[in-house]
Write an enzyme that holds these catalytic residues in place. Structure first.
Site, short mmCIF file in Angstrom:
data_model
loop_
_atom_site.label_atom_id
_atom_site.label_comp_id
_atom_site.label_asym_id
_atom_site.label_seq_id
_atom_site.Cartn_x
_atom_site.Cartn_y
_atom_site.Cartn_z
N LYS A 222 -24.56 -32.76 -12.09
CA LYS A 222 -25.43 -32.29 -11.01
C LYS A 222 -24.95 -30.90 -10.61
O LYS A 222 -23.99 -30.75 -9.87
CB LYS A 222 -25.36 -33.24 -9.80
CG LYS A 222 -26.61 -33.22 -9.01
CD LYS A 222 -26.74 -32.45 -7.75
CE LYS A 222 -25.78 -31.79 -6.92
NZ LYS A 222 -26.24 -30.45 -6.52
N SER A 224 -25.13 -27.09 -8.89
CA SER A 224 -25.63 -26.62 -7.60
C SER A 224 -27.10 -26.22 -7.75
O SER A 224 -27.49 -25.64 -8.77
CB SER A 224 -24.81 -25.40 -7.16
OG SER A 224 -25.49 -24.75 -6.10
N GLY A 275 -16.08 -28.45 -5.12
CA GLY A 275 -16.90 -27.96 -4.02
C GLY A 275 -16.15 -28.02 -2.72
O GLY A 275 -14.91 -27.95 -2.69
N ALA A 278 -15.40 -30.93 2.74
CA ALA A 278 -16.19 -31.90 3.50
C ALA A 278 -16.97 -32.82 2.55
O ALA A 278 -16.94 -34.06 2.70
CB ALA A 278 -17.16 -31.17 4.43
N VAL A 279 -17.64 -32.25 1.56
CA VAL A 279 -18.40 -33.09 0.62
C VAL A 279 -17.45 -33.91 -0.26
O VAL A 279 -17.69 -35.08 -0.54
CB VAL A 279 -19.37 -32.22 -0.24
CG1 VAL A 279 -20.04 -33.05 -1.32
CG2 VAL A 279 -20.44 -31.59 0.65
N GLU A 297 -11.76 -31.15 -6.73
CA GLU A 297 -11.21 -29.80 -6.68
C GLU A 297 -11.89 -29.14 -5.50
O GLU A 297 -13.06 -28.80 -5.56
CB GLU A 297 -11.52 -29.12 -8.02
CG GLU A 297 -10.52 -28.05 -8.36
CD GLU A 297 -10.98 -26.73 -7.82
OE1 GLU A 297 -10.59 -26.41 -6.66
OE2 GLU A 297 -11.74 -26.04 -8.50
N ARG A 325 -12.21 -10.90 -6.85
CA ARG A 325 -12.99 -11.45 -7.97
C ARG A 325 -14.16 -12.24 -7.40
O ARG A 325 -14.01 -12.94 -6.38
CB ARG A 325 -12.11 -12.38 -8.81
CG ARG A 325 -12.84 -12.90 -10.03
CD ARG A 325 -11.87 -13.44 -11.03
NE ARG A 325 -11.24 -14.65 -10.55
CZ ARG A 325 -11.21 -15.80 -11.23
NH1 ARG A 325 -11.80 -15.88 -12.39
NH2 ARG A 325 -10.60 -16.85 -10.76
N CYS A 331 -12.29 -20.53 -5.08
CA CYS A 331 -11.38 -21.35 -4.26
C CYS A 331 -9.93 -20.94 -4.45
O CYS A 331 -9.07 -21.38 -3.71
CB CYS A 331 -11.60 -22.82 -4.54
SG CYS A 331 -11.69 -23.15 -6.28
N GLU A 428 -11.23 -20.91 4.75
CA GLU A 428 -11.61 -20.07 3.60
C GLU A 428 -12.73 -19.12 3.99
O GLU A 428 -13.79 -19.58 4.42
CB GLU A 428 -12.16 -20.99 2.51
CG GLU A 428 -11.33 -21.11 1.30
CD GLU A 428 -12.01 -21.99 0.26
OE1 GLU A 428 -11.72 -21.77 -0.91
OE2 GLU A 428 -12.80 -22.89 0.59
P1 ADP Z 1 -20.39 -25.10 -1.54
O1 ADP Z 1 -20.14 -24.75 -0.12
O2 ADP Z 1 -19.46 -24.51 -2.52
O3 ADP Z 1 -21.83 -24.99 -1.94
P2 ADP Z 1 -20.75 -27.92 -1.47
O4 ADP Z 1 -19.68 -28.94 -1.40
O5 ADP Z 1 -21.78 -27.90 -0.42
O6 ADP Z 1 -19.97 -26.58 -1.63
O7 ADP Z 1 -21.51 -28.01 -2.86
C1 ADP Z 1 -20.88 -28.34 -4.08
C2 ADP Z 1 -21.80 -29.28 -4.85
O8 ADP Z 1 -21.92 -30.50 -4.10
C3 ADP Z 1 -23.22 -28.76 -5.04
O9 ADP Z 1 -23.69 -29.16 -6.31
C4 ADP Z 1 -23.97 -29.46 -3.92
O10 ADP Z 1 -25.34 -29.60 -4.18
C5 ADP Z 1 -23.29 -30.81 -3.95
N1 ADP Z 1 -23.45 -31.62 -2.73
C6 ADP Z 1 -23.60 -31.21 -1.45
N2 ADP Z 1 -23.73 -32.27 -0.63
C7 ADP Z 1 -23.65 -33.39 -1.40
C8 ADP Z 1 -23.71 -34.80 -1.15
N3 ADP Z 1 -23.86 -35.29 0.08
N4 ADP Z 1 -23.59 -35.63 -2.20
C9 ADP Z 1 -23.42 -35.16 -3.44
N5 ADP Z 1 -23.35 -33.85 -3.74
C10 ADP Z 1 -23.47 -32.97 -2.74
#
Ligand code: ADP
Length: 527
Positions: A222, A224, A275, A278-279, A297, A325, A331, A428
């Site tokens: 999946k 982004s 990512g 929080a997620v 990570e 960069r 990260c 960050e």
């Molecule tokens: P960033 O701030 O780097 O975009 P995120 O953690 O929001 O970091 O996003 C990293 C990935 O996690 C992306 O592919 C995003 O779509 C996905 N993502 C965000 N929220 C969720 C969720 N609740 N469940 C699964 N994937 C998620």
């Protein structure tokens, strides 16, 4: 105008951690046509077949069931480059079934066969590197040269794990009684859900998919929603390389729904994520119900410590690379530059000279080394951090405001006299801001550096070998660069301590994340 304002509003919501961005009406409900600029850029693709705008499930290019799409925009111009399907639970369930059904046959192939498929995939990525780099720059914004660097780096994980596929050795353990023999088998964990971010649209995928496929796992990626085009092009090349339909699937759209489908499935045995912290925490908690193996990570807050005894040129070059960069959007980017008092003024002047020369602009333009930030919300976050720092006593040495190019461009910035209480030191920044924190002693520097829940990368600059060892050992981080600002490579383990993550990617250790150990005891051999 209205679209930009709406977009910004939605992104503000996303930054608050609710991830409603996926439902921005501006990206989901309208059907903007591709702008002529985007068409012209895409016309530069040597193989236009690589521009895919459907998901990949079971080897077939598919739309979402309800026909909804997500816009993919160029962050440098706001142009719509493509519309990709907005997928959710049903499409992800299909992808899981397909990966599950392919697992048996793929994992039963010999290591040599899997290795050859991966090697072919690597060769195809390399032979299409210009096209992949163009897609990265178009959807992510980084300068074309940096994008080409990412393609080489990303491809290297496939090459490395193609080789590693043949070296997944088990063990024979000396038995505790003479009529027994004890073995350890290493077997693929099963179906893997891989969720990846936008800052490295290719490399964050290959460092997960490479080892997973090498050991016989099948995968649902999946990417982004900001950067799905690179993922889809790479997946197309995987099919061309002979990686069987269903072994690698790509879905995108409604992130929480896709995530839930992966988490709830008993067929998915592993979640690997790069990512936000929080997620990552949500995915870790969500994996508990079905007890999945998890690799994470997550965010960093990298200290870059410049000691009085550093080589000034090396320290400036290293800090520049570690900070700027990808316009500060990695990260492992230096988030806090700790500078010892004796070298502070000299270092600040030399860094300022170097940063002044960084050319900002559209990554497709020759000579540009600083692209846009990914979106308006990212610029607002940088603004907020800079304002917080200046309101608490930091001084702007360079930049400190939006770039005259407008849109998502921010001036490369240096802040002086920063302390540990400011937001810019605590979180960050993910943007082109270098905060300089003065310190007096080595002990104080280590204390400041470790005073965070993050623990991904750290950098130190010193000519002293004893100090290099002492400080490297004292830093609570997963990666340490000594007199080096760019240290990531496919042959070394990448990953964080503390809340920066779990597990390692790349290197011989990276494959363990996709393997299950099985102990076999053969008994009564003398009966
Ligand atoms: P960033 O701030 O780097 O975009 P995120 O953690 O929001 O970091 O996003 C990293 C990935 O996690 C992306 O592919 C995003 O779509 C996905 N993502 C965000 N929220 C969720 C969720 N609740 N469940 C699964 N994937 C998620």
């Amino acid at each position: 105008m209205q679209r930009v304002a709406l977009h910004a509003a939605m992104q503000r919501v996303a930054l608050q951690g609710r991830h409603l961005l996926s439902f921005s009406p501006s990206r989901f409900l309208s059907s903007h046509h591709m702008s002529t600029d985007a068409q012209a850029a895409i016309a530069r693709l040597r193989d236009s077949g690589l521009l895919k705008s459907k998901g990949l499930v079971g080897g077939k290019w598919v739309d979402s069931y309800d026909g909804k799409t997500v816009q993919v925009q160029n962050p440098a111009t706001g142009d719509v480059i493509a519309n990709v399907p907005c997928m959710g639970k049903r499409e992800t369930d299909d992808a899981i079934s397909s990966a599950y059904n392919t697992f048996y046959s793929w994992s039963k192939r010999t290591a040599s066969e899997r290795s050859k498929c991966l090697r072919k995939w690597y060769d195809l990525i390399v032979s299409h590197k210009e096209d992949l780099a163009l897609l990265i720059t178009l959807e992510q914004g980084k300068p074309l040269k940096e994008a080409l660097g990412e393609v080489s780096y990303g491809a290297a994980f496939i090459e490395f794990f193609a080789e590693e596929a043949k070296r997944i050795y088990g063990d024979i353990i000396p038995p505790t009684s003479s009529d027994r023999r004890l073995f350890v088998l290493k077997q693929p964990v099963g179906v893997v859900g891989a969720i990846t971010p936008w800052n490295f649209p290719l490399a964050m995928i290959t460092r997960k998919v490479g080892p997973a496929l090498a050991c016989g796992c099948t995968v649902i990626v999946k990417p982004s929603e900001y950067t799905p085009l690179t993922a889809l092009a790479a997946a197309d090349l995987a099919l061309q390389a002979g990686i069987p339909p269903g072994a690698l699937n790509v879905v995108m759209g409604n992130a929480p729904d896709i995530g839930d489908s992966l988490l709830q499935s008993t067929q998915v045995r592993k979640i690997t994520f790069t990512g936000s912290t929080a997620v990552g925490k949500k995915l870790m908690a969500g994996s508990a119900n079905t007890v999945k193996k998890v690799s994470l990570e997550l965010g960093g807050n990298a200290p870059c410590i410049v000691f009085d005894d550093a080589d000034l040129d090396v320290a400036v070059k290293g800090s520049l690379a570690a900070k700027f960069r990808n316009s500060g959007q990695t990260c492992v980017c230096a988030n806090r530059i700790l500078v010892q008092e004796g070298i502070y003024d000299e270092f600040a002047n030399a860094l300022t000279k170097a940063v002044q020369n960084l050319q900002v602009g559209n990554g497709l333009v020759e000579g540009v080394v600083q692209g846009p930030l990914i979106n308006e919300a990212a610029v607002e976050k940088v603004e907020k951090f800079v304002n917080d720092a200046t309101s608490k006593g930091a001084n702007v040495i360079l930049g400190g405001k939006r770039h005259s190019l407008g849109m998502t461009f921010y001036e490369p910035t240096i802040l002086g006299n920063v302390n540990s209480e400011m937001l810019v030191s605590r979180e960050e920044v993910f943007g082109p801001v270098a905060p300089l924190l003065p310190f007096k002693t080595e002990e104080e520097a280590i204390k400041i550096a470790n005073d965070t829940n993050a623990g991904l990368a750290a950098y130190i600059f010193t000519k002293s070998i004893p100090r290099s060892w002492r400080v490297s050992e004292a830093l609570e981080y997963g990666l340490v660069g000594v007199n080096e600002g760019l240290i990531s490579t496919e042959v070394a383990p990448f990953g964080g301590a503390k809340q920066s993550g779990l597990g390692r990617e790349g290197s011989k250790y990276g494959i363990d994340e996709y393997l299950e150990l099985k102990y076999v005891c053969m008994g009564n051999l003398e009966a």
